[in-house]
Design an enzyme around this catalytic site. Structure first.
Site, PDB file in Angstrom:
ATOM      1  N   LYS A  99       4.431  77.328  90.076  1.00  0.00           N
ATOM      2  CA  LYS A  99       5.988  77.415  89.845  1.00  0.00           C
ATOM      3  C   LYS A  99       6.704  78.066  91.007  1.00  0.00           C
ATOM      4  CE  LYS A  99       4.949  76.779  84.582  1.00  0.00           C
ATOM      5  NZ  LYS A  99       5.483  77.266  83.587  1.00  0.00           N
ATOM      6  N   GLU A 145      10.659  72.446  82.730  1.00  0.00           N
ATOM      7  CA  GLU A 145      11.645  73.156  83.383  1.00  0.00           C
ATOM      8  C   GLU A 145      12.474  72.498  84.128  1.00  0.00           C
ATOM      9  OE1 GLU A 145       8.695  75.811  84.920  1.00  0.00           O
ATOM     10  OE2 GLU A 145       8.300  76.616  83.006  1.00  0.00           O
ATOM     11  N   GLY A 178       4.427  79.838  78.955  1.00  0.00           N
ATOM     12  CA  GLY A 178       4.888  80.995  79.349  1.00  0.00           C
ATOM     13  C   GLY A 178       5.149  82.224  78.286  1.00  0.00           C
ATOM     14  N   SER A 210       0.219  78.266  78.215  1.00  0.00           N
ATOM     15  CA  SER A 210      -0.396  79.444  77.914  1.00  0.00           C
ATOM     16  C   SER A 210      -1.959  79.383  77.902  1.00  0.00           C
ATOM     17  CB  SER A 210       0.033  80.419  76.753  1.00  0.00           C
ATOM     18  OG  SER A 210       1.446  80.579  76.573  1.00  0.00           O
TER      19      SER A 210
HETATM   20  O1  LIG Z   1       2.900  73.705  84.136  1.00  0.00           O
HETATM   21  C1  LIG Z   1       2.324  74.662  83.373  1.00  0.00           C
HETATM   22  C2  LIG Z   1       2.928  74.860  82.205  1.00  0.00           C
HETATM   23  O2  LIG Z   1       4.279  75.099  82.265  1.00  0.00           O
HETATM   24  C3  LIG Z   1       2.317  76.108  81.540  1.00  0.00           C
HETATM   25  O3  LIG Z   1       2.577  77.444  82.019  1.00  0.00           O
HETATM   26  P1  LIG Z   1       1.651  78.642  81.373  1.00  0.00           P
HETATM   27  O4  LIG Z   1       0.505  78.524  81.509  1.00  0.00           O
HETATM   28  O5  LIG Z   1       2.437  79.706  82.361  1.00  0.00           O
HETATM   29  O6  LIG Z   1       2.355  78.756  80.063  1.00  0.00           O
END
Ligand SMILES: O=C[C@H](O)COP(=O)(O)O
Length: 250
Positions: free
Chosen positions: A11, A96, A172, A212
């Site tokens: 990200k 997102e 997240g 997560s």
């Molecule tokens: O692209 C990954 C996902 O949005 C998961 O993010 P995360 O592992 O921080 O929950």
């Protein structure tokens, strides 16, 4: 037999200096070669990823792209640019991008077609919101997304696609979908690919779970029949965690 695939989505994290450190740490890890591993970095980190990861079995890619090769599209990155730097993956349709930046299925479909035209492996994200889950509309939502996103994608390309099922409420938040819930949706997606294409295509397409995922839950998720991998945000930012995710079979 589908090869498991664990991809980190950094990200909007990691300056070039921070990325250098993380990539150097990743390079030192002994990763299970039976698992495909990759990191999708911010665009600015891609050249350094190419340099540091050279000779390793960790692939890399972008988190988004425009469908055109070049032009007046301020702030965008093109498939040609991704290919030129040596990227193999591109994440498309992340929630997102859909929710914060207003990307719709028509645009995501154009990007998907372009990614295949440029020989990139797209990781196509789909998933429902908390409201949709509470109204038991997760299948309806994911079906609508995938039907639109996959318009005009050929049978041979669909076999190369990675689909990431990411329920928005689990991203997240520390709330992982239970392994059974994640498996149920991944199975639903595989059946949908069988309906839209063929049984053979459904057997070939790789389906990741995202939301997560961490070292503590990856094994249970990966043990499920229809979960072929994980798209990991937060836990991919630490080399030790990424190693544990990739080496979950050990
Ligand atoms: O692209 C990954 C996902 O949005 C998961 O993010 P995360 O592992 O921080 O929950």
């Amino acid at each position: 037999m589908r090869k498991p695939v664990i991809v980190g989505n950094w990200k909007m994290n990691m300056t070039v200096s921070e990325a250098k450190n993380l990539l150097a740490d990743l390079k030192e890890k002994r990763l299970d070669t039976e698992v495909e591993a990759g990191v999708c970095t911010p665009a600015i980190d891609l050249p350094i990823a190419a340099e540091i990861l050279e000779g390793t079995n960790i692939g890399f890619g972008g988190q988004n792209m425009h469908f055109e090769e070049s032009g007046a599209f301020t702030g965008e990155i093109s498939p040609t640019m991704l290919k030129d730097v040596g990227a193999t993956y591109v994440i498309l349709g992340h929630s997102e991008r859909r929710d914060i930046f207003g990307e719709d299925d028509k645009l995501i479909n154009e990007k998907l077609l372009s990614a295949f035209d440029h020989d990139l492996t797209p990781i196509l994200c789909c998933g429902e919101s908390l409201e949709e889950r509470e109204a038991n509309k997760q299948e309806e939502r994911v079906k609508a997304q995938l039907e639109a996103d996959l318009k005009d994608i050929s049978e041979s390309d669909i076999k190369k696609l990675i689909i990431a099922y990411e329920p928005i409420w689990a991203i997240g938040t520390g709330k992982t979908a239970s392994a059974d819930d994640a498996e149920a949706m991944c199975a639903f997606i595989r059946n949908l690919v069988a309906e839209l294409y063929s049984k053979e295509a459904a057997e070939a397409v790789r389906i990741q779970y995202g939301g997560s995922v961490k070292p503590a839950n990856v094994k249970e998720l990966m043990a499920k029949e229809n979960i072929d991998g994980a798209l990991v945000g937060g836990a991919s930012l630490k080399a030790d965690d990424f190693e544990a995710l990739v080496n979950h079979r050990g």
